[in-house]
Design a protein around this motif. Structure first.
Motif, PDB file in Angstrom:
ATOM      1  N   THR A  12      -3.407  -8.024  -0.242  1.00  0.00           N
ATOM      2  CA  THR A  12      -2.504  -7.393   0.461  1.00  0.00           C
ATOM      3  C   THR A  12      -3.192  -6.381   1.841  1.00  0.00           C
ATOM      4  N   ILE A  46       0.493  -6.888   4.532  1.00  0.00           N
ATOM      5  CA  ILE A  46       0.641  -5.474   4.860  1.00  0.00           C
ATOM      6  C   ILE A  46       0.636  -5.893   6.688  1.00  0.00           C
ATOM      7  N   TRP A 105       3.863  -4.328   9.100  1.00  0.00           N
ATOM      8  CA  TRP A 105       3.609  -2.061   8.540  1.00  0.00           C
ATOM      9  C   TRP A 105       2.788  -2.409   8.495  1.00  0.00           C
ATOM     10  N   PRO A 139      -0.673  -0.679   9.499  1.00  0.00           N
ATOM     11  CA  PRO A 139      -1.754  -0.793   8.417  1.00  0.00           C
ATOM     12  C   PRO A 139      -2.691   0.836   7.727  1.00  0.00           C
ATOM     13  N   PHE A 175      -2.481   1.201   4.283  1.00  0.00           N
ATOM     14  CA  PHE A 175      -3.610   0.000   2.851  1.00  0.00           C
ATOM     15  C   PHE A 175      -4.076   0.695   1.949  1.00  0.00           C
ATOM     16  N   PHE A 203      -1.784   2.144  -0.822  1.00  0.00           N
ATOM     17  CA  PHE A 203      -1.257   0.912  -1.301  1.00  0.00           C
ATOM     18  C   PHE A 203      -1.590   1.109  -2.831  1.00  0.00           C
TER      19      PHE A 203
END
Lengths: 300, 345
Positions: free
Chosen positions: B306, B310, B315, B317, B320, B323
Motif C-alpha cells: 500500500t 499509492i 496518488w 501520499p 496513506f 487508507f
C-alpha cells in the motif's frame, strides 16, 4: 492402574487415599474453615456439599495446592503433605477440574487435552500421536468429537466438562476433585457428567464431588460431607442417610425448622384479591413483638 | 460443503469440509486482502508491475514484518508492547553510542545493543508480572521513558539529535554486510532484511504451531488462569514473548543503523501501532489466544504494498494513513466474517 473391586459398604478397612485431619484455614482473622475431617478412599465418590460461603472453595484450594492450610494435617497415602503449588499437587496425583474447567476456549480440543503435558518428538510436538490419544481417550469415555481441531469454545458445556475429566484421568490422577461440575448444565448433560463421575470411580480413583445439589450428590455419592460456615455439620455414609435428610441438611436443617417457627401464622396458602385499581396498594408493617425487635436491633 | 458425516456418538457435531477448515484459519482474511491490494495496484499503477520494484516493496514490508513476527506472538500471548517502535531506535542508538563513545569495536556495540533490547523486553514482562497492571499501561510507560532516554542520552553523548558517523570504525564493514547487505537476483534487488523477515516468520510460525512453547503461548493468551491451573509457566512465557519483541527490535535497529549510517534519536514513535495493525490484519485477536505469525507477515506485506502502491499510482501520499486505517477496519471485518462463515459450516 489396577482396580481392586471393593464392594465395601462403609467398611473402614479401605485405607483412605487422602485424609484431612482437623484441617483449618484462616485468612487474617477470618476462619474460612475449621476442624474439617474428610477421608477420601479409592474407588469411592465423596460428596462435599454446602451452600455459598460454606467453605467449599477454600477446601478445594487447599487440596489442589493453591492455598496452604493453617491448622491440622493433610495426608496423602498416610504421609503428611503440604503442596506449594497446583503443579506439586498434580505431581502427587491430585487433579482438579475447576468450575471454569481450565480449558482455553479458542484452542483446539487436542491442544487443550495435552496442555501442560505435551507429547514431543525431539523439540517438535507429536501432533499425530496427540490427536490419536486424545481421540481414543475421549471415545473410551463415550465422547465422540470427530473434529479434534475444533476450538473447545464451540462445544457444549457437558462435552467440555467431560474433556476436562478425561484429561485428568489420562494424566494419572488418583484423586480427582470436581468443582460444581453440574452447576451450569441441563438435565441431560448433568446425567452425562454424573456417568463420568461413576466411570472415574470404577477406574479406581478417589473422587471428590463438590456440589450444592443434594439430588445430584445422592445419585452417585458413597459418602457425604456437608459444610456450613466453615465447619462439617454432617459426615455420613450413604447407608446412614436418606435423600430427604441430606436435602434437609443442605437446606439448613435446624435453621429451617426455626424459620418455619418464626413464620407461624403467615398463612402461606392464602391468596389475596388484587387491590382496587384506583387505590395504591397499602403494605402494613408486620407485627413484630418485643423479642424480635430486640434481635433485629442486636443484629444491626 | 456437503462432506458431512454423521457419527454414532453425537450427531450434532459433523466433520467439516477441507474448504471450511482452510477458511477458518486466522491468516485467510489477510491473504484475501493481500491479493485484493495487489490486484488493485497492478491495475492502477504501471510502476507496481515493474519487476525492479518488487525488491523495494519487499524491503518496505520486511522492516515492518520483522517486528510484526515478535509483536504478533506477543499479542497471541495476550499482551501488547507499545514500546516496540521506540525500542528499535533505542537498540540502534545503544550500539552506535556505546561503540562510538567508548571507542569499541562496532560488533561489541551490536552485542551490547542485543543485551539491552532483551533486557528491556524482560523488564516489561517482569513489571507486568509484579504490578499486575495491563500491558497497555506498563509498556506505555516504557514507551515514554525510552523516548526520553533516546533523546537525552544522544544529546549528552553526541551533542545532537543523531548518532555520530562511525563508518570508519573497526568492524563497521563486516557488520554492514550482515545487517544491510544487498543481493541481486536477476532483476530483483533484495535487501538482507527480506531474508531475516522470511526466516523469522518461518521460525515464529513453527514455534507457535509445532512446539510446546507455542501451546503455552496460545494458552497464556487464551486463558491465563486455566493455563496456570494445568501447570503452564505463564509468567515465564510472557516474559519470553516480550524478550522476543526485544530481539526483533534489535534486528530492525541494527539494520537501521548500518543501512543509514546513523540513527535519529526521535525515530520510531508511532511505529508500534503499525506493527499492531499488521498483526491484527493478519488475524490476531486483540484479546489474545488466537492469531497467526504468517498472517502478521502478510499484514506487513499489505502495508508495504500500500505504501509504495499509492506513490506508484501517482496518488497523493498524504492519504496513506487514511487508507491504512480504512484497511485495518476492513480487514478486521473480513476476518470476523470469514471466521464466522467457516465455523458455521
Amino acid at each position: 492402574m489396577t482396580i481392586t473391586e471393593q464392594r465395601a459398604e462403609h467398611a473402614p478397612a479401605a485405607e483412605a487415599l487422602l485424609q484431612l485431619d482437623d484441617v483449618g484455614k484462616r485468612y487474617g482473622n477470618v476462619h474460612a474453615l475449621r476442624g474439617v475431617n474428610i477421608n477420601v478412599r479409592a474407588g469411592e465418590v465423596t460428596c462435599v456439599l454446602g451452600d455459598n460461603g460454606a467453605g467449599k472453595s477454600t477446601l478445594i484450594k487447599i487440596v489442589a495446592g493453591l492455598h496452604d492450610y493453617s491448622d491440622g494435617s493433610l495426608k496423602l497415602n498416610g504421609i503428611v503433605r503440604r503442596f506449594g503449588s497446583p503443579r506439586a499437587a498434580q505431581a502427587a496425583g491430585i487433579a482438579t477440574v475447576y468450575q471454569d474447567l481450565a480449558l482455553a476456549p479458542l484452542m483446539s480440543v487436542w491442544r487443550n487435552f495435552f496442555l501442560g503435558n505435551e507429547v514431543r518428538r525431539g523439540p517438535v510436538l507429536d501432533i499425530v500421536k496427540m490427536k490419536k490419544v486424545c481421540g481414543e481417550e475421549l471415545t473410551k469415555m463415550g465422547i465422540v468429537i470427530p473434529d479434534l481441531d475444533r476450538p473447545v469454545g464451540s462445544l457444549s458445556g457437558g462435552q467440555r466438562q467431560c474433556i476436562a475429566i478425561a484429561r485428568a484421568i489420562y494424566f494419572g490422577a488418583r484423586v480427582i476433585i470436581l468443582d460444581e461440575p453440574t452447576a451450569a448444565l441441563g438435565v441431560k448433560q448433568s446425567g452425562v457428567v454424573l456417568k463420568y463421575i461413576v466411570a472415574a470411580r470404577d477406574a479406581g480413583l478417589g473422587v471428590i464431588f463438590i456440589t450444592h445439589n443434594p439430588h445430584h450428590a445422592y445419585l452417585v455419592g458413597n459418602h457425604f460431607v456437608v459444610l456450613k460456615l466453615g465447619r462439617v455439620v454432617l459426615d455420613a455414609h450413604r447407608d446412614e442417610l436418606t435423600l430427604d435428610r441430606l436435602a434437609a441438611e443442605m437446606a439448613g436443617g435446624q435453621e429451617l425448622e426455626e424459620l418455619s417457627h418464626e413464620l407461624q401464622g403467615v398463612d402461606a396458602s392464602r391468596v389475596v384479591e388484587p387491590a382496587a385499581q384506583d387505590g395504591h396498594p397499602h403494605v402494613a408493617a408486620p407485627v413484630i413483638d418485643e423479642r424480635e425487635r430486640a434481635e433485629l436491633q442486636h443484629e444491626e | 460443503m456437503t462432506a458431512t458425516t454423521v457419527t454414532a456418538g453425537d450427531d450434532r457435531v459433523a466433520t467439516r469440509s477441507r474448504a471450511a477448515l482452510f477458511l477458518s484459519r486466522p491468516e485467510v482474511g489477510a491473504l484475501i486482502g493481500a491479493i485484493a491490494i495487489a490486484v488493485l495496484f497492478l491495475a492502477v499503477a504501471p510502476a507496481f508491475r515493474s519487476v525492479d520494484n518488487v525488491g523495494t516493496i519487499l524491503y518496505g514490508s520486511s522492516t515492518i514484518g520483522i517486528m510484526a513476527v515478535g509483536v504478533s506472538l506477543l499479542m497471541i500471548g495476550g499482551e501488547f508492547d507499545l514500546s516496540a517502535g521506540v525500542g528499535v531506535t533505542t537498540s540502534g542508538l545503544t550500539a552506535a553510542l556505546t561503540a562510538w563513545d567508548l571507542g569499541l569495536n562496532v560488533w561489541t556495540g551490536v552485542i551490547i545493543a542485543l543485551v539491552v533490547s532483551l533486557a528491556i523486553g524482560a523488564f516489561n514482562g517482569w513489571l507486568l508480572h509484579v504490578t499486575g497492571l495491563p500491558s497497555f499501561l506498563v509498556t506505555l510507560g516504557t514507551f515514554f521513558v525510552l523516548q526520553g532516554v533516546n533523546l537525552a542520552v544522544t544529546r549528552i553523548v553526541t551533542g545532537g539529535v543523531s548518532s555520530a558517523d562511525m563508518t570508519d570504525m573497526a568492524g563497521w564493514g563486516s557488520a554492514q554486510k550482515v545487517f544491510a547487505a544487498q543481493v541481486t537476483i536477476g532483476a530483483v534487488k533484495l535487501n538482507i532484511t527480506v531474508l531475516f523477515w522470511v526466516l523469522l516468520t518461518a521460525i515464529g510460525g513453527f514455534l507457535l504451531l509445532r512446539t510446546t512453547v507455542g501451546n503455552w503461548i496460545l494458552a497464556s493468551g487464551g486463558d491465563a488462569a486455566a493455563a496456570r491451573a494445568v501447570g503452564v509457566p505463564v509468567t515465564a512465557t510472557k516474559i519470553g514473548l516480550f524478550m522476543g519483541v526485544g530481539f526483533c527490535a534489535w534486528v530492525t535497529g541494527m539494520h537501521m543503523l548500518f543501512n543509514f549510517n546513523n540513527v535519529q534519536s526521535g525515530a520510531g514513535v508511532g511505529n508500534e501501532f503499525i506493527y499492531i495493525i499488521a498483526a491484527v490484519i493478519g488475524g490476531c485477536l486483540l484479546t489474545g489466544g488466537y492469531g497467526s505469525v504468517v498472517g502478521a507477515s502478510v499484514g506487513a506485506l499489505i502495508f508495504g504494498m500500500t505504501q509504495l502502491g499509492i506513490t506508484y499510482a501517482g496518488w497523493n501520499p498524504d492519504w496513506f494513513k487514511t487508507f491504512l486505517g480504512a484497511m485495518l477496519l476492513g480487514a478486521t471485518l473480513v476476518n470476523m466474517y470469514v471466521k464466522k462463515k467457516a465455523d458455521a459450516r
